[in-house]
Design a protein around this motif. Structure first.
Motif, mmCIF file in Angstrom:
data_model
loop_
_atom_site.group_PDB
_atom_site.id
_atom_site.type_symbol
_atom_site.label_atom_id
_atom_site.label_comp_id
_atom_site.label_asym_id
_atom_site.label_seq_id
_atom_site.Cartn_x
_atom_site.Cartn_y
_atom_site.Cartn_z
ATOM 1 N N UNK A 243 30.170 48.252 45.077
ATOM 2 C CA UNK A 243 29.834 47.519 43.855
ATOM 3 C C UNK A 243 30.320 48.318 42.650
ATOM 4 N N UNK A 244 31.617 48.227 42.338
ATOM 5 C CA UNK A 244 32.178 49.028 41.234
ATOM 6 C C UNK A 244 31.558 48.650 39.896
ATOM 7 N N UNK A 245 31.413 49.642 39.039
ATOM 8 C CA UNK A 245 30.817 49.402 37.721
ATOM 9 C C UNK A 245 31.762 48.658 36.790
ATOM 10 N N UNK A 246 33.073 48.756 37.037
ATOM 11 C CA UNK A 246 34.057 48.028 36.239
ATOM 12 C C UNK A 246 34.699 46.956 37.117
ATOM 13 N N UNK A 247 34.956 45.806 36.564
ATOM 14 C CA UNK A 247 35.468 44.681 37.340
ATOM 15 C C UNK A 247 36.942 44.839 37.683
ATOM 16 N N UNK A 257 32.378 41.390 41.341
ATOM 17 C CA UNK A 257 33.137 42.364 40.541
ATOM 18 C C UNK A 257 34.634 42.283 40.789
ATOM 19 N N UNK A 258 35.034 41.364 41.666
ATOM 20 C CA UNK A 258 36.442 41.268 42.005
ATOM 21 C C UNK A 258 36.851 42.298 43.050
ATOM 22 N N UNK A 259 38.083 42.202 43.483
ATOM 23 C CA UNK A 259 38.617 43.103 44.501
ATOM 24 C C UNK A 259 39.912 43.724 44.004
ATOM 25 N N UNK A 260 40.185 44.929 44.486
ATOM 26 C CA UNK A 260 41.461 45.580 44.179
ATOM 27 C C UNK A 260 42.601 44.654 44.607
ATOM 28 N N UNK A 261 43.722 44.693 43.895
ATOM 29 C CA UNK A 261 44.796 43.713 44.055
ATOM 30 C C UNK A 261 45.281 43.566 45.498
ATOM 31 N N UNK A 284 41.846 54.652 49.085
ATOM 32 C CA UNK A 284 41.495 53.638 48.083
ATOM 33 C C UNK A 284 42.325 53.825 46.820
ATOM 34 N N UNK A 285 42.735 52.721 46.228
ATOM 35 C CA UNK A 285 43.474 52.814 44.963
ATOM 36 C C UNK A 285 42.551 53.226 43.824
ATOM 37 N N UNK A 286 41.307 52.761 43.886
ATOM 38 C CA UNK A 286 40.349 53.025 42.803
ATOM 39 C C UNK A 286 39.009 53.495 43.375
ATOM 40 N N UNK A 287 38.214 54.034 42.485
ATOM 41 C CA UNK A 287 36.866 54.469 42.833
ATOM 42 C C UNK A 287 35.936 54.071 41.686
ATOM 43 N N UNK A 288 35.440 52.828 41.748
ATOM 44 C CA UNK A 288 34.546 52.370 40.706
ATOM 45 C C UNK A 288 35.134 51.324 39.797
ATOM 46 N N UNK A 289 36.190 50.634 40.241
ATOM 47 C CA UNK A 289 36.793 49.581 39.446
ATOM 48 C C UNK A 289 38.064 50.011 38.748
ATOM 49 N N UNK A 381 33.061 40.317 52.489
ATOM 50 C CA UNK A 381 33.529 40.007 51.134
ATOM 51 C C UNK A 381 34.686 40.887 50.675
ATOM 52 N N UNK A 382 35.266 41.651 51.599
ATOM 53 C CA UNK A 382 36.424 42.470 51.246
ATOM 54 C C UNK A 382 36.085 43.850 50.719
ATOM 55 N N UNK A 383 34.800 44.186 50.693
ATOM 56 C CA UNK A 383 34.383 45.511 50.237
ATOM 57 C C UNK A 383 34.117 46.421 51.431
ATOM 58 N N UNK A 384 33.876 47.691 51.134
ATOM 59 C CA UNK A 384 33.607 48.697 52.165
ATOM 60 C C UNK A 384 32.287 49.388 51.854
ATOM 61 N N UNK A 385 31.474 49.557 52.896
ATOM 62 C CA UNK A 385 30.259 50.365 52.790
ATOM 63 C C UNK A 385 30.507 51.686 53.500
#
Length: 418
Positions: A243-247, A257-261, A284-289, A381-385
């Motif tokens: 659940x990244x803090x930035x979308x 919050x959307x997904x990385x491209x 991962x390309x990003x860490x937190x959006x 939903x395309x995210x990772x835990x």
């Protein structure tokens, strides 16, 4: 009157000498401190090309002592006029600066560090003209590793078949083949990937820097072949935080919050390839959006994002390589023509792969990152835990403060092999 003038001139001379010596002392402090604190300093001269594993030292104790003696002599003083405190200060600061530079500099132990040549199939959403120029730099890095004899680049698989028809990334593969004298094949779609796997004499590393669609379709078609031939999947996609803090801009129909491209291109494929029996190295390309500023991106633990300047990336490259770069980058110009190198060399580009690929054949070099063993769960939903589920290797920055600069050093050295 003449006597008074003489005394005044003499006194002025003494004052001038004192000011010169004081100015020298302060200048030395400023120079030394500047070398320690200027963030771009060690990028200017990193590797002595004639010595393996040794780096250029711009400040040496002997040179500092010599310069101090020369300046003192010019001021009409003798070496003894330089106090021991001043000389000791210069020595200590020089040694500390030298140590700091060596700690920052990337070791160049390309000969002594053990090498196991890896077979690689590179899967990319590379287009010409490009969507994002980082895909071109990723391809150049792969060709550079092949040129250095560190990987056996078996094929380049081009993602998103429909878009490839109108803007074929194969144009850039062909141009790099012409530049380097190689004949690296390229293909489109999962069948091209399966063919490359069948033709490989042994296990391969799959690097994915775009959609995971082709790999997932290939795996569903022939899981036995994939599990036999794929040593590991290096997956450059996603966000390290569930659940990244930035979308993110894309994939909001999957996650609020959307997904990385790269994930948003095909979330089920990303999820299922991680759930598969294939070994995963996740970068991962990003860490937190999405990164809102370069400095913001500098502090992320698991995101591969880094900002690099073109001039530094190509500081060791020859003119033919720079020409290829300019032609590829200029394809985005609606008005046509080429960018002028002097005008764009100071520009920066956000990157996610490039120098990180170096860790595929040479994992033991001193990088500003490492890979740690973790357990993860791929969510619908395309995210990772992170914390339970499948065991993978996860990218982790180990030198966050110097990550951008050290990645520039690694990548510029890598691109010099083209």
């Amino acid at each position: 009157m003449r006597g008074s003038i003489t005394r005044l001139v003499f006194m002025a001379g003494i004052l001038l000498v004192t000011m010169v010596l004081y100015s020298f002392d302060e200048e030395q402090k400023n120079v030394i401190q500047g070398h320690t604190l200027t963030e771009d300093y060690y990028m200017d001269e990193i590797v002595d090309e004639n010595k393996n594993d040794e780096h250029v030292n711009r400040i040496e104790t002997a040179e500092l002592e010599r310069d101090a003696e020369i300046l003192a002599a010019l001021a009409g003083l003798t070496e003894t006029d330089l106090t021991e405190d001043k000389k000791q200060y210069i020595k200590e600061e020089a040694l500390e600066t030298d140590k700091a530079e060596k700690d920052k500099a990337e070791p160049d132990n390309y000969v002594t560090e053990p090498l196991e040549i890896k077979r690689v199939i590179h899967s990319s959403d590379l287009f010409h003209p490009h969507d994002d120029f980082d895909d071109v730099l990723d391809l150049m890095s792969m060709f550079a590793l092949h040129s250095a004899g560190e990987i056996d680049l078996r094929a380049v698989i081009l993602d998103q078949k429909d878009k490839q028809a109108g803007r074929p990334g194969s144009v850039l593969v062909d141009k790099l083949n012409n530049l380097t004298g190689y004949n690296i094949p390229s293909g489109v779609g999962p069948q091209a990937l399966l063919t490359a796997l069948k033709n490989s004499p042994g296990p391969v590393i799959i690097t994915v820097v775009g959609s995971v669609t082709d790999l997932w379709e290939a795996y569903k078609t022939d899981p036995i072949l994939c599990e036999k031939k794929i040593e590991a999947v290096w997956l450059f996609a996603g966000d390290a935080q569930q659940d990244p803090t930035r979308n993110h801009t894309y994939g909001k129909d999957y996650h609020p919050s959307g997904l990385e491209y790269n994930v948003a291109l095909n979330p089920p494929a990303f999820t299922e390839i991680i759930r598969s029996d294939l070994p995963i190295v996740w970068i991962p390309c990003y860490d937190g959006g999405l990164v809102e500023s370069p400095m913001d991106g500098l502090d992320k633990l698991h995101g591969s994002y880094h900002m690099n300047q073109y001039e530094k990336l190509f500081s060791k490259s020859n003119q033919e390589v720079i020409k290829f770069f300019l032609e590829a980058l200029s394809s985005e110009r609606l008005e046509g023509g080429l960018y002028d190198w002097d005008e764009i060399k100071g520009h920066h580009k956000s990157l996610f792969g490039v120098g990180i690929f170096r860790a595929i054949p040479r994992p033991a070099l001193d990088y500003p990152f490492d890979f740690v063993n973790v357990s993860i769960t791929a969510n619908d939903d395309g995210t990772i835990s992170i914390g339970e589920g499948k065991n993978i290797k996860l990218f982790k920055r180990t030198d966050r403060a110097n990550y951008y600069d050290r990645m520039s050093v690694i990548t510029s050295k890598l691109l010099s092999y083209l």
